[in-house]
Write a protein that holds these residues in place. Structure first.
Motif, short mmCIF file in Angstrom:
data_model
loop_
_atom_site.label_atom_id
_atom_site.label_comp_id
_atom_site.label_asym_id
_atom_site.label_seq_id
_atom_site.Cartn_x
_atom_site.Cartn_y
_atom_site.Cartn_z
N ILE A 146 -3.67 8.10 -12.46
CA ILE A 146 -4.52 9.01 -12.96
C ILE A 146 -4.70 10.01 -11.77
CG2 ILE A 146 -6.46 9.97 -13.63
CD1 ILE A 146 -7.00 7.14 -15.24
N ALA A 147 -5.09 9.56 -10.53
CA ALA A 147 -5.55 10.47 -9.66
C ALA A 147 -5.41 10.16 -8.16
CB ALA A 147 -7.03 11.01 -9.84
N ASP A 148 -4.83 8.77 -7.74
CA ASP A 148 -4.81 8.54 -6.56
C ASP A 148 -3.37 7.98 -6.02
OD1 ASP A 148 -5.40 7.74 -3.93
OD2 ASP A 148 -7.43 6.84 -4.53
N PRO A 149 -2.37 9.00 -5.54
CA PRO A 149 -1.22 8.51 -5.16
C PRO A 149 -1.28 7.43 -4.05
CG PRO A 149 -1.17 10.77 -5.14
CD PRO A 149 -2.37 10.23 -5.60
N ASP A 150 -2.21 7.78 -3.25
CA ASP A 150 -2.64 6.77 -1.88
C ASP A 150 -2.71 5.50 -2.35
OD1 ASP A 150 -1.87 9.01 -0.27
OD2 ASP A 150 -3.98 9.72 0.02
N LEU A 151 -3.80 5.16 -3.24
CA LEU A 151 -3.98 4.02 -3.64
C LEU A 151 -2.70 3.23 -4.33
CD1 LEU A 151 -6.28 1.99 -4.47
CD2 LEU A 151 -6.80 3.16 -6.38
N PHE A 152 -2.01 4.12 -5.17
CA PHE A 152 -0.86 3.57 -5.80
C PHE A 152 0.07 3.01 -4.64
CE2 PHE A 152 3.42 3.77 -7.63
CZ PHE A 152 3.13 3.32 -8.83
N ASP A 153 0.24 3.65 -3.45
CA ASP A 153 1.28 3.13 -2.28
C ASP A 153 0.48 1.85 -1.72
OD1 ASP A 153 2.65 5.38 -2.51
OD2 ASP A 153 2.05 6.56 -0.89
N LEU A 154 -0.89 1.86 -1.59
CA LEU A 154 -1.45 0.76 -0.97
C LEU A 154 -1.06 -0.49 -1.71
CD1 LEU A 154 -3.02 1.35 1.56
CD2 LEU A 154 -5.23 1.06 0.19
N LEU A 155 -1.14 -0.41 -3.19
CA LEU A 155 -1.06 -1.69 -3.93
C LEU A 155 0.22 -1.87 -3.85
CD1 LEU A 155 -3.19 -0.11 -6.78
CD2 LEU A 155 -3.74 -2.09 -5.65
N GLN A 156 1.40 -1.05 -3.76
CA GLN A 156 2.71 -1.39 -3.67
C GLN A 156 2.97 -2.21 -2.31
OE1 GLN A 156 4.78 2.38 -4.06
NE2 GLN A 156 5.76 1.77 -5.98
N GLN A 157 2.26 -1.55 -1.37
CA GLN A 157 2.47 -2.42 -0.15
C GLN A 157 1.92 -3.75 -0.10
OE1 GLN A 157 1.01 0.61 2.43
NE2 GLN A 157 2.54 1.99 1.82
#
Ligand code: NAD
Ligand code: GLY
Length: 350
Positions: free
Chosen positions: A192-203
């Motif tokens: 929804i609103a947090d691409p940084d969080l998305f990256d963190l989860l991917q890593q």
């Protein structure tokens, strides 16, 4: 310890996040209420592990503390449990200045919050979330409800807690399937609103406190602007329109977070078919859901789900807002009528 402040039109409270916070509840309640009696509402999986610590902390701080323990599971979010709880509050002679504590997951939180919203026209309550889903979503924002046999969350109220105390140590005893179901809501928030969080989860490189803090920050921001869900708060429903239908169709065999994961996978597929999202973002979202062992394939046909979607109170009154990602971190609410909803649903099947 992390602290996020939530300020809405009707309330202002802290969300405290950290290991060991259960033992501070008595002291914390002294600061934010003038209650004399506190009723701790909990579930049969949670109370035997954490109940004594909470009662001891409350009693040490001088409160009269009682407990009410319900069976675990979605069935507890019923009018029957709600009535049982209200009767107990009356038996305990709770007054308008007294307080409830919801010790558990979203089921306990939603039921306790609704009882607090309505008992003597509204008393204070504190959320003590013990699931990841409750920590990142249901304990914050003041949506409270019970279910009717025909549909989920049909009776409820907006009633903000006076405090949210999120002891991350409680997640140690949460079954892995439940933990992953909570990650469905975390992934949802990142899309929804947090691409940084998305990256963190991917890593896979994160600690619980930061993940919960990021989600609560985002939710605090949204409910500050739109407490009653007429605008931006709708974005939090990403994956939920199809997800709720799947959850209901499974008769709650699928966990809420699992159904949301399937609903999220469906909407990113549909968004690509409608020319709104690129295939790379779709694949990244679906891969991330799978990384947390979440289901991504709809177990029911479009025909089966459409009948259930038509029961949605919003579409029944003309149209609903479908939340659709344009990219990771940017979603939009698209108003759809019955025919458009059918097209979107069909586009969700590859
Ligand atoms: P839940 O409350 O049913 O808890 C999941 C299971 O884990 C239960 O069996 C519970 O007894 C057990 N459990 C909880 N904490 C535990 C712990 N620390 N250790 C061991 N076992 C533990 O499920 P949930 O996923 O937390 O919440 C789902 C509910 O939340 C649904 O009813 C949904 O509609 C609601 N919800 C509400 C909101 C809102 O804004 N109010 C948002 C999202 C979901
Ligand atoms: N869980 C959706 C909301 O709080 O609006």
């Amino acid at each position: 310890m992390r602290c996020v402040h939530v300020k809405t039109d009707s309330a202002s409270y802290d969300v405290k996040i950290g290991a060991g916070l259960l033992d501070t509840i008595g002291r914390e309640l002294r600061v934010c209420t003038d209650a004399k009696t506190v009723v701790v509402v909990s579930g049969e999986n949670v109370f035997p592990i954490y109940g004594e610590r909470v009662l001891n902390s409350l009693r040490s701080a001088g409160f009269r503390a009682e407990a009410k323990v319900f069976p675990s599971g979605e069935e507890t979010k019923s009018l029957a449990s709600y009535g049982e709880l209200l009767n107990l509050l009356t038996e305990c002679r709770l007054t308008r200045s007294d307080c409830l504590v919801a010790l558990g997951g979203g089921v306990t939180g939603d039921l306790t919050g609704f009882a607090a919203a309505t008992y003597q026209r509204g008393i204070r309550y504190v959320q003590v979330p013990t699931t990841l889903l409750a920590a990142v979503d249901s304990s914050v924002g003041g949506k409270t409800a019970v279910n009717l046999p025909a549909a989920k969350n049909q009776v409820g109220a907006f009633h903000q807690p006076s405090l949210v105390l999120c002891d991350t140590g409680t997640l140690d005893t949460l079954p892995e399937r439940e933990l992953n179901a909570g990650f469905a809501e975390v992934i949802k928030d990142s899309v929804i609103a947090d691409p940084d969080l998305f990256d963190l989860l991917q890593q896979g490189n994160f600690d619980r406190e930061s993940i919960i803090e990021a989600c609560v920050n985002m939710k605090a921001d949204i409910v500050a602007e739109d407490e009653h869900d007429f605008g931006r708060r709708r974005l939090l429903n990403l994956g939920h329109t199809f997800g709720h239908a799947i959850e209901a169709r499974s008769r709650y065999e699928l966990l809420h977070g699992e159904a949301v994961a399937i609903g999220t996978a469906m909407i990113v597929r549909a968004a690509v078919r409608m020319g709104i999202l690129d295939t790379g973002s779709r694949d990244a979202v679906i891969e991330l859901l799978k990384q947390f062992r979440l289901p991504v394939e709809p177990p029911y046909s479009a025909d089966e789900l459409f009948d259930i979607l038509l029961l949605d109170k919003k579409i029944a009154s003309g149209r609903l807002h479908l939340i659709v990602p344009r990219s990771v971190g940017w979603c939009e609410a698209i108003p759809v009528d019955r025919e458009a909803l059918r097209r979107w649903l069909e586009a969700a099947y590859e």
